[in-house]
Design an enzyme around this catalytic site. Structure first.
Site, PDB file in Angstrom:
ATOM      1  N   ASP A 105       0.860  -1.197   0.000  1.00  0.00           N
ATOM      2  CA  ASP A 105       0.000   0.000   0.000  1.00  0.00           C
ATOM      3  C   ASP A 105       0.896   1.247   0.000  1.00  0.00           C
ATOM      4  O   ASP A 105       0.689   2.181  -0.785  1.00  0.00           O
ATOM      5  CB  ASP A 105      -0.881   0.054   1.260  1.00  0.00           C
ATOM      6  CG  ASP A 105      -1.901  -1.075   1.349  1.00  0.00           C
ATOM      7  OD1 ASP A 105      -3.102  -0.823   1.231  1.00  0.00           O
ATOM      8  OD2 ASP A 105      -1.479  -2.238   1.537  1.00  0.00           O
ATOM      9  N   GLU A 130      -4.963   7.629   0.369  1.00  0.00           N
ATOM     10  CA  GLU A 130      -5.390   6.971   1.617  1.00  0.00           C
ATOM     11  C   GLU A 130      -4.309   6.915   2.696  1.00  0.00           C
ATOM     12  O   GLU A 130      -4.593   7.115   3.871  1.00  0.00           O
ATOM     13  CB  GLU A 130      -5.861   5.537   1.310  1.00  0.00           C
ATOM     14  CG  GLU A 130      -6.345   4.835   2.583  1.00  0.00           C
ATOM     15  CD  GLU A 130      -6.773   3.396   2.385  1.00  0.00           C
ATOM     16  OE1 GLU A 130      -6.760   2.896   1.239  1.00  0.00           O
ATOM     17  OE2 GLU A 130      -7.121   2.772   3.403  1.00  0.00           O
ATOM     18  N   ASP A 193      -6.317   5.519  -4.294  1.00  0.00           N
ATOM     19  CA  ASP A 193      -6.327   4.405  -3.345  1.00  0.00           C
ATOM     20  C   ASP A 193      -5.200   3.482  -3.826  1.00  0.00           C
ATOM     21  O   ASP A 193      -5.334   2.812  -4.858  1.00  0.00           O
ATOM     22  CB  ASP A 193      -7.684   3.691  -3.363  1.00  0.00           C
ATOM     23  CG  ASP A 193      -7.838   2.793  -2.143  1.00  0.00           C
ATOM     24  OD1 ASP A 193      -6.805   2.337  -1.621  1.00  0.00           O
ATOM     25  OD2 ASP A 193      -8.983   2.564  -1.723  1.00  0.00           O
ATOM     26  N   ILE A 195      -3.859   0.702  -2.744  1.00  0.00           N
ATOM     27  CA  ILE A 195      -4.419  -0.656  -2.878  1.00  0.00           C
ATOM     28  C   ILE A 195      -5.827  -0.568  -2.321  1.00  0.00           C
ATOM     29  O   ILE A 195      -6.026  -0.324  -1.127  1.00  0.00           O
ATOM     30  CB  ILE A 195      -3.626  -1.724  -2.092  1.00  0.00           C
ATOM     31  CG1 ILE A 195      -2.256  -1.941  -2.709  1.00  0.00           C
ATOM     32  CG2 ILE A 195      -4.414  -3.054  -2.099  1.00  0.00           C
ATOM     33  CD1 ILE A 195      -1.486  -3.122  -2.145  1.00  0.00           C
ATOM     34  N   ASP A 196      -6.789  -0.728  -3.177  1.00  0.00           N
ATOM     35  CA  ASP A 196      -8.165  -0.797  -2.708  1.00  0.00           C
ATOM     36  C   ASP A 196      -8.482  -2.280  -2.566  1.00  0.00           C
ATOM     37  O   ASP A 196      -8.218  -3.060  -3.483  1.00  0.00           O
ATOM     38  CB  ASP A 196      -9.098  -0.139  -3.733  1.00  0.00           C
ATOM     39  CG  ASP A 196     -10.537  -0.134  -3.249  1.00  0.00           C
ATOM     40  OD1 ASP A 196     -10.755   0.088  -2.038  1.00  0.00           O
ATOM     41  OD2 ASP A 196     -11.442  -0.361  -4.074  1.00  0.00           O
ATOM     42  N   THR A 198      -7.428  -3.999   0.476  1.00  0.00           N
ATOM     43  CA  THR A 198      -6.215  -4.555   1.111  1.00  0.00           C
ATOM     44  C   THR A 198      -6.492  -5.940   1.706  1.00  0.00           C
ATOM     45  O   THR A 198      -5.638  -6.830   1.646  1.00  0.00           O
ATOM     46  CB  THR A 198      -5.681  -3.583   2.196  1.00  0.00           C
ATOM     47  OG1 THR A 198      -5.497  -2.306   1.592  1.00  0.00           O
ATOM     48  CG2 THR A 198      -4.354  -4.051   2.779  1.00  0.00           C
ATOM     49  N   ASP A 345     -12.278   5.549  -2.558  1.00  0.00           N
ATOM     50  CA  ASP A 345     -12.898   4.230  -2.735  1.00  0.00           C
ATOM     51  C   ASP A 345     -13.897   4.207  -3.888  1.00  0.00           C
ATOM     52  O   ASP A 345     -14.432   3.142  -4.215  1.00  0.00           O
ATOM     53  CB  ASP A 345     -13.604   3.784  -1.446  1.00  0.00           C
ATOM     54  CG  ASP A 345     -12.619   3.218  -0.427  1.00  0.00           C
ATOM     55  OD1 ASP A 345     -11.697   2.498  -0.845  1.00  0.00           O
ATOM     56  OD2 ASP A 345     -12.760   3.519   0.768  1.00  0.00           O
TER      57      ASP A 345
HETATM   58  N1  LIG Z   1     -16.672  -0.701   7.930  1.00  0.00           N
HETATM   59  C1  LIG Z   1     -16.558  -0.439   6.641  1.00  0.00           C
HETATM   60  N2  LIG Z   1     -17.649  -0.259   5.879  1.00  0.00           N
HETATM   61  C2  LIG Z   1     -17.540   0.005   4.563  1.00  0.00           C
HETATM   62  N3  LIG Z   1     -16.370   0.100   3.907  1.00  0.00           N
HETATM   63  C3  LIG Z   1     -15.264  -0.065   4.629  1.00  0.00           C
HETATM   64  C4  LIG Z   1     -15.278  -0.342   6.015  1.00  0.00           C
HETATM   65  N4  LIG Z   1     -14.016  -0.459   6.453  1.00  0.00           N
HETATM   66  C5  LIG Z   1     -13.234  -0.253   5.379  1.00  0.00           C
HETATM   67  N5  LIG Z   1     -13.997  -0.006   4.295  1.00  0.00           N
HETATM   68  C6  LIG Z   1     -13.592   0.322   2.946  1.00  0.00           C
HETATM   69  O1  LIG Z   1     -13.884  -0.726   2.035  1.00  0.00           O
HETATM   70  C7  LIG Z   1     -12.827  -0.778   1.090  1.00  0.00           C
HETATM   71  C8  LIG Z   1     -12.759  -2.131   0.456  1.00  0.00           C
HETATM   72  O2  LIG Z   1     -13.725  -2.157  -0.512  1.00  0.00           O
HETATM   73  P1  LIG Z   1     -14.808  -3.273  -0.651  1.00  0.00           P
HETATM   74  O3  LIG Z   1     -15.765  -3.218   0.467  1.00  0.00           O
HETATM   75  O4  LIG Z   1     -15.370  -3.068  -1.996  1.00  0.00           O
HETATM   76  O5  LIG Z   1     -13.962  -4.593  -0.628  1.00  0.00           O
HETATM   77  S1  LIG Z   1     -14.269  -5.909   0.146  1.00  0.00           S
HETATM   78  O6  LIG Z   1     -14.994  -6.743  -0.791  1.00  0.00           O
HETATM   79  O7  LIG Z   1     -15.076  -5.725   1.301  1.00  0.00           O
HETATM   80  O8  LIG Z   1     -12.955  -6.430   0.476  1.00  0.00           O
HETATM   81  C9  LIG Z   1     -11.637  -0.479   1.929  1.00  0.00           C
HETATM   82  O9  LIG Z   1     -10.640   0.031   1.097  1.00  0.00           O
HETATM   83  P2  LIG Z   1      -9.080  -0.292   1.432  1.00  0.00           P
HETATM   84  O10 LIG Z   1      -8.823   0.208   2.828  1.00  0.00           O
HETATM   85  O11 LIG Z   1      -8.417   0.557   0.403  1.00  0.00           O
HETATM   86  O12 LIG Z   1      -8.880  -1.749   1.264  1.00  0.00           O
HETATM   87  C10 LIG Z   1     -12.115   0.568   2.915  1.00  0.00           C
HETATM   88  O13 LIG Z   1     -11.908   1.884   2.500  1.00  0.00           O
HETATM   89 MG   LIG Z   2     -10.133   1.443  -0.558  1.00  0.00          MG
HETATM   90 MG   LIG Z   3      -6.529   1.211   0.209  1.00  0.00          MG
HETATM   91 MG   LIG Z   4      -7.245   0.769   3.754  1.00  0.00          MG
END
Ligand SMILES: Nc1ncnc2c1ncn2[C@@H]1O[C@H](COP(=O)(O)OS(=O)(=O)O)[C@@H](OP(=O)(O)O)[C@H]1O
Ligand SMILES: [Mg+2]
Ligand SMILES: [Mg+2]
Ligand SMILES: [Mg+2]
Length: 408
Positions: A105, A130, A193, A195-196, A198, A345
């Protein structure tokens, strides 16, 4: 084999695919005709109105910016692939909000920031991203920082470009921290982002490097690098390549449509969202992680709408990419109470879908507003689909939310 099973097979296969093969890094000149949207070309029952500002924005070409963004995301994807192949437990850390962050990331954020600054030297640079370097500046973060610096230097060296000198740990900290901009409605801001998904990345599943450009608060271009996403379409639509190759680069520029090319730079194809108008033939995407989006609510909505297929659960904005090429027709996202969505996101994903002819809105049908800083203030959730299905989807969402509220 069912859609979901095929996905799982494809994503697992992707995770074990050997990515050591050299990827050609060709500088492509993109010749595109910029056309302005009119309200008729993107008509829908939603208030998808295009203001004079949008017309001004869409008349700019953003060609240089798009080329730089593709280069940055591709380079970052290479770094991520290298790390995902050899992910060590010591590479995964917890942030203060307990969410995971890895060396990839940070490395991805540093590489994208350095590449954009190098490719667009004459432009004022503002990046909303991020990650920040706080934990890496602590005593306990020094080993991790050295590992990230080595990864970034390795990736640049493998690119074969001599335009970067060897970076120090300080250079890397600065590059990460150039992502501290707050964004907003004035001027241009890159949104990243690194790494979206993670959690998906750590699991060996789907993730995306998501990069977008805001101009006066509107998303004007977006790039989604999805290193584990099969190039072949999944689901019912078989019009794309039938190979087992993985690694997709989706990109879109306002007024110019959405394109898909392999991460190794092969020929680009224009993509469009599914035109399905019968919900019984539609399939829907949702978050892999139940903690990120209510699977129960999606299931109620899908049932009301008449969707027959089971949900396709994948991590990250790869969902927007897959939807933009018609792999599925609906994406439902309903975070649990108290969670605030961030612009990184959704910025790249939303333009990839809208330029492919889809609609992205909150649960009340309002367009997403990226002009308010880091956060996206949405009503209840985010829904994405094509123009045919949106009216009935909005009705199903409204009814399901009302039922949920009255049962509490
Ligand atoms: N509690 C909660 N509710 C909603 N969303 C949240 C929550 N916590 C995190 N995140 C964000 O979700 C990003 C990951 O995207 P997704 O939900 O599409 O992926 S996943 O299928 O659930 O892994 C993830 O992105 P990354 O942190 O870049 O991985 C977060 O920004
Ligand atoms: Mg993300
Ligand atoms: Mg990310
Ligand atoms: Mg993250």
């Amino acid at each position: 084999m069912g859609t979901q099973t095929r996905w799982l097979v494809a994503t697992r296969a992707a995770a074990i695919t050997d990515w050591s093969c050299c990827q050609t890094f060709r500088k492509k000149s993109i010749t595109t005709t910029v056309s302005c949207f009119s309200s008729t070309t993107r008509s829908s029952s939603l208030s998808c109105t295009w203001s004079p500002l949008t017309t001004i924005v869409s008349s700019m070409s953003y060609d240089k910016e798009l080329a730089a963004a593709k280069k940055a995301a591709t380079l970052a994807a290479r770094l991520c692939q290298k790390v995902q192949k050899a992910l060590l437990q010591s590479d995964v850390h917890s942030k203060s909000d307990k969410s995971p962050v890895t060396v990839a990331d940070y490395g991805s954020q540093a590489l994208v920031s350095l590449t954009l600054e190098r490719e667009l030297p004459s432009q004022q640079f503002s990046l909303v991203a991020e990650e920040d370097s706080g934990d890496l500046r602590e005593e306990s973060g020094q080993d991790t920082l050295r590992r990230i610096t080595a990864l970034v230097n390795d990736t640049i060296a493998n690119e074969g470009s001599h335009s970067f000198s060897i970076l120090t740990t300080d250079d890397v900290l600065k590059a990460i921290d150039s992502g501290k901009s707050e964004g907003g409605s004035i001027g241009r801001h890159w949104v990243l982002d690194p790494i979206d998904g993670t959690k998906g990345f750590v699991r060996g599943d789907q993730y995306a490097i998501a990069l977008a450009l805001l101009d006066e608060g509107k998303v004007v271009l977006g790039v989604l690098a999805c290193p584990n996403l099969p190039l072949a379409t999944i689901g019912h639509n078989e019009q794309h390549s039938s190979s087992n190759e993985v690694g997709c680069l989706f990109f879109a520029k306002v007024g110019d449509g959405t394109y898909l090319q392999a991460l190794d730079g092969s020929t680009q194809t224009k993509v469009n969202v599914s035109a399905v108008d019968n919900p019984e033939e539609a399939s829907f995407f949702e978050s892999y992680e139940a903690a990120h989006s209510s699977h129960d609510l999606s299931s109620t909505i899908a049932e009301k709408l008449g969707v027959k297929a089971p949900p396709v659960r994948i991590d990250s904005q790869a969902k927007y990419g897959a939807l933009s090429r018609g792999d599925g027709a609906i994406y439902l996202r309903f975070p649990h109470k108290g969670y605030r969505e961030k612009i990184w996101d959704h910025a790249a994903g939303s333009i990839v879908v809208t330029e492919a002819g889809g609609i992205v809105s909150d649960a009340a049908g309002n367009p997403l507003d990226f002009s308010k800083g880091k956060f996206l203030d949405v009503d209840t959730g985010i829904i994405v689909t094509n123009q045919n299905l949106m009216p009935s989807l909005l009705r199903a969402v409204k009814e399901s939310l009302n039922e949920k509220a009255s049962s509490l």
